[in-house]
Design a protein around this motif. Sequence first.
Motif, PDB file in Angstrom:
ATOM      1  N   PHE A 188       0.851  -1.189   0.000  1.00  0.00           N
ATOM      2  CA  PHE A 188       0.000   0.000   0.000  1.00  0.00           C
ATOM      3  C   PHE A 188       0.891   1.244   0.000  1.00  0.00           C
ATOM      4  N   GLY A 189       0.250   2.408   0.053  1.00  0.00           N
ATOM      5  CA  GLY A 189       0.999   3.673   0.150  1.00  0.00           C
ATOM      6  C   GLY A 189       1.963   3.857  -1.001  1.00  0.00           C
ATOM      7  N   GLU A 190       3.171   4.291  -0.694  1.00  0.00           N
ATOM      8  CA  GLU A 190       4.205   4.560  -1.699  1.00  0.00           C
ATOM      9  C   GLU A 190       4.475   3.313  -2.561  1.00  0.00           C
ATOM     10  N   ASP A 191       4.518   2.131  -1.899  1.00  0.00           N
ATOM     11  CA  ASP A 191       4.849   0.900  -2.628  1.00  0.00           C
ATOM     12  C   ASP A 191       3.836   0.580  -3.726  1.00  0.00           C
ATOM     13  N   ILE A 192       2.556   0.747  -3.411  1.00  0.00           N
ATOM     14  CA  ILE A 192       1.551   0.354  -4.416  1.00  0.00           C
ATOM     15  C   ILE A 192       1.681   1.244  -5.655  1.00  0.00           C
ATOM     16  N   LYS A 193       2.127   2.484  -5.443  1.00  0.00           N
ATOM     17  CA  LYS A 193       2.310   3.392  -6.586  1.00  0.00           C
ATOM     18  C   LYS A 193       3.434   2.885  -7.475  1.00  0.00           C
ATOM     19  N   ILE A 194       4.498   2.360  -6.841  1.00  0.00           N
ATOM     20  CA  ILE A 194       5.614   1.838  -7.638  1.00  0.00           C
ATOM     21  C   ILE A 194       5.158   0.584  -8.394  1.00  0.00           C
ATOM     22  N   TRP A 195       4.395  -0.279  -7.705  1.00  0.00           N
ATOM     23  CA  TRP A 195       3.862  -1.468  -8.389  1.00  0.00           C
ATOM     24  C   TRP A 195       3.034  -1.055  -9.601  1.00  0.00           C
ATOM     25  N   GLN A 196       2.143  -0.083  -9.394  1.00  0.00           N
ATOM     26  CA  GLN A 196       1.252   0.312 -10.500  1.00  0.00           C
ATOM     27  C   GLN A 196       2.040   0.942 -11.641  1.00  0.00           C
ATOM     28  N   TYR A 197       3.067   1.690 -11.283  1.00  0.00           N
ATOM     29  CA  TYR A 197       3.922   2.339 -12.278  1.00  0.00           C
ATOM     30  C   TYR A 197       4.629   1.268 -13.136  1.00  0.00           C
TER      31      TYR A 197
ATOM     32  N   ILE B 142       4.693  -2.401 -18.001  1.00  0.00           N
ATOM     33  CA  ILE B 142       4.672  -3.778 -18.511  1.00  0.00           C
ATOM     34  C   ILE B 142       3.560  -3.939 -19.542  1.00  0.00           C
ATOM     35  N   ARG B 143       2.364  -3.443 -19.199  1.00  0.00           N
ATOM     36  CA  ARG B 143       1.241  -3.549 -20.135  1.00  0.00           C
ATOM     37  C   ARG B 143       1.571  -2.856 -21.447  1.00  0.00           C
ATOM     38  N   GLU B 144       2.139  -1.656 -21.338  1.00  0.00           N
ATOM     39  CA  GLU B 144       2.441  -0.883 -22.546  1.00  0.00           C
ATOM     40  C   GLU B 144       3.503  -1.591 -23.389  1.00  0.00           C
ATOM     41  N   ILE B 145       4.538  -2.082 -22.734  1.00  0.00           N
ATOM     42  CA  ILE B 145       5.649  -2.662 -23.493  1.00  0.00           C
ATOM     43  C   ILE B 145       5.219  -3.984 -24.149  1.00  0.00           C
ATOM     44  N   CYS B 146       4.412  -4.779 -23.439  1.00  0.00           N
ATOM     45  CA  CYS B 146       3.973  -6.057 -24.020  1.00  0.00           C
ATOM     46  C   CYS B 146       3.067  -5.808 -25.213  1.00  0.00           C
TER      47      CYS B 146
ATOM     48  N   LEU C 221       3.429 -15.021 -25.268  1.00  0.00           N
ATOM     49  CA  LEU C 221       2.558 -14.799 -24.114  1.00  0.00           C
ATOM     50  C   LEU C 221       3.295 -14.084 -22.987  1.00  0.00           C
ATOM     51  N   TRP C 222       2.549 -13.289 -22.213  1.00  0.00           N
ATOM     52  CA  TRP C 222       3.126 -12.694 -21.001  1.00  0.00           C
ATOM     53  C   TRP C 222       2.183 -12.912 -19.833  1.00  0.00           C
ATOM     54  N   TYR C 223       2.748 -12.838 -18.631  1.00  0.00           N
ATOM     55  CA  TYR C 223       1.934 -12.971 -17.423  1.00  0.00           C
ATOM     56  C   TYR C 223       2.519 -12.112 -16.312  1.00  0.00           C
ATOM     57  N   GLU C 224       1.668 -11.781 -15.375  1.00  0.00           N
ATOM     58  CA  GLU C 224       2.177 -11.235 -14.112  1.00  0.00           C
ATOM     59  C   GLU C 224       1.332 -11.875 -13.032  1.00  0.00           C
ATOM     60  N   ALA C 225       1.972 -12.569 -12.088  1.00  0.00           N
ATOM     61  CA  ALA C 225       1.186 -13.309 -11.102  1.00  0.00           C
ATOM     62  C   ALA C 225       2.014 -13.603  -9.864  1.00  0.00           C
ATOM     63  N   ASN C 226       1.318 -13.935  -8.798  1.00  0.00           N
ATOM     64  CA  ASN C 226       1.991 -14.291  -7.549  1.00  0.00           C
ATOM     65  C   ASN C 226       2.471 -15.734  -7.572  1.00  0.00           C
ATOM     66  N   MET C 227       3.647 -15.948  -6.978  1.00  0.00           N
ATOM     67  CA  MET C 227       4.239 -17.282  -6.866  1.00  0.00           C
ATOM     68  C   MET C 227       4.417 -17.594  -5.393  1.00  0.00           C
ATOM     69  N   TYR C 228       4.572 -18.863  -5.091  1.00  0.00           N
ATOM     70  CA  TYR C 228       4.690 -19.276  -3.684  1.00  0.00           C
ATOM     71  C   TYR C 228       5.863 -20.221  -3.510  1.00  0.00           C
ATOM     72  N   ARG C 229       6.800 -19.838  -2.660  1.00  0.00           N
ATOM     73  CA  ARG C 229       7.942 -20.724  -2.368  1.00  0.00           C
ATOM     74  C   ARG C 229       8.249 -20.628  -0.883  1.00  0.00           C
TER      75      ARG C 229
ATOM     76  N   PHE D 260       6.767 -11.077 -13.323  1.00  0.00           N
ATOM     77  CA  PHE D 260       6.312 -10.760 -14.670  1.00  0.00           C
ATOM     78  C   PHE D 260       7.143 -11.661 -15.567  1.00  0.00           C
ATOM     79  N   GLY D 261       6.504 -12.350 -16.496  1.00  0.00           N
ATOM     80  CA  GLY D 261       7.290 -13.221 -17.353  1.00  0.00           C
ATOM     81  C   GLY D 261       6.761 -13.238 -18.772  1.00  0.00           C
ATOM     82  N   ILE D 262       7.628 -13.621 -19.705  1.00  0.00           N
ATOM     83  CA  ILE D 262       7.158 -13.847 -21.068  1.00  0.00           C
ATOM     84  C   ILE D 262       7.649 -15.212 -21.546  1.00  0.00           C
ATOM     85  N   GLU D 263       6.871 -15.832 -22.408  1.00  0.00           N
ATOM     86  CA  GLU D 263       7.238 -17.127 -22.984  1.00  0.00           C
ATOM     87  C   GLU D 263       6.914 -17.060 -24.475  1.00  0.00           C
ATOM     88  N   PHE D 264       7.915 -17.353 -25.309  1.00  0.00           N
ATOM     89  CA  PHE D 264       7.716 -17.383 -26.763  1.00  0.00           C
ATOM     90  C   PHE D 264       7.800 -18.837 -27.225  1.00  0.00           C
ATOM     91  N   PHE D 265       6.785 -19.307 -27.935  1.00  0.00           N
ATOM     92  CA  PHE D 265       6.779 -20.682 -28.432  1.00  0.00           C
ATOM     93  C   PHE D 265       6.880 -20.703 -29.951  1.00  0.00           C
TER      94      PHE D 265
END
Length: 419
Positions: free
Chosen positions: A13-22, A27-31, A104-112, A127-132
């Motif tokens: 939240f706060g400052e961090d969420i702005k950086i995430w959104q930025y 990412i959306r634009e570049i993909c 293809l591209w994705y952005e998602a949460n991972m768990y380890r 954020f990842g991309i995969e080219f087949f």
Amino acid sequence: MRISRQKGTKDIFGEDIKIWQYIEKNIREICSAYCIEEIRTPVFEATELYARGVGDDTDIVNKEMYTFLDKGGRSITLRPELTAGVVRAYIENGMSSLTSPVKLWYEANMYRYEKMQKGRYREFAQFGIEFFGSKSYLADIEVMMLAYDLFKRLNLLDDITLNINSIGCSTCRAKYIEKLKEYVKPNLSKMCDTCKVRYEKNPLRMLDCKEENCKHVLQEAPMITDFLCEECSIDFENVKSTLEELNIKYIVDKKIVRGLDYYNKTVFEFISNNFNFAVCAGGRYDKLIETLGGISTPAVGFGLGMDRLVLILKEKLVNKLEKNVDVYFVVLEKKAYTVCRNIVSSLRDNNIATDIDICNRSFNAQLKYANRINAKYICIVGEEELNNNTCILKNMQDGKQRKINLLSEDILKEIVINE
Ligand code: ATP
Ligand code: MG
């Protein structure tokens, strides 16, 4: 009693969420600029997918997975990475019959389940991309170029270093592994227990070990690049010369292995100079689709650690990302609310970030609030303004103010001219 969040997770939240959104906006634009389509896959998959798709002698599968039996007795795992999931989706949805290459591209949460440290969490996003469908080095270049362009857009080119290597194909690797084992054999007793297992099962992965003793033993080890077959060697030369043509600086780091059997040829990592961790890692994996039951398809991609990217950017953007309020309405008269609310709605329809008091504050308290949130403009509507259908629009950056008609078009015009 208070309940705390789980180790290795965070609230953003706060400052961090702005950086995430930025970052996410970029990412959306570049993909979209690279003509890549988004894919979203399930958070959980059959455990078997990762055992086969990531490799059952990797840290991820051995130590880090969140695995459980569901109520139907199935072994389920929360995704620890997404390449295997995307490949499963590619095969299951018949994407091999689509026009190739499929990008293809994705952005998602991972768990380890990991030991926590800076930039290492139990829930994190990639954020990842995969080219087949392309076996050409041109696809490797395009994938690296996209990551590079993203760092460029985020103004981070001076903060990261691209390291590349080639791990050849199964032919070059067989020869190399023999030599590597010969080299390690006399010192095997000094290596960690995991490396002793790796020595038998997947020797290449020893090069990836983070234990000091193992690193020491391997310091003078033979390097895979000296064992590349002609095809792999030409390919690697092409990758390097094209990066040079594109003016993308890189270092050859012969220790990058990503030692899974299905990885081949180009592997790369973008390392943060300051934090000394990999923020993006990828490579070619021409054998994975087959391993997971699809028809043989060459592929290349990367995964980029969003949380790590946020850490890097946060240092640079301190106090630069303000709360974004374009216009704050300061309304004196109760009866002014109705007309102002219509204008607020209309400005919001035009994507102007517009706010108005919802706490029934006094005029002075509203002014104070507008200052505190750094509103770019305030729009003041008092008794007099209401009576002659005007407002005072004040530019808070230069302090200039003008009396204009109380109309959304006029306010909009004034803001646009000054942007
Ligand atoms: P490392 O060697 O740092 O453990 P890895 O080889 O496990 O990395 P990958 O599986 O290649 O990492 O994941 C790609 C990227 O995802 C990494 O380069 C990193 O930026 C990010 N990443 C991996 N694990 C974590 C984690 N636990 N927390 C935050 N980011 C992570
Ligand atoms: Mg790891």
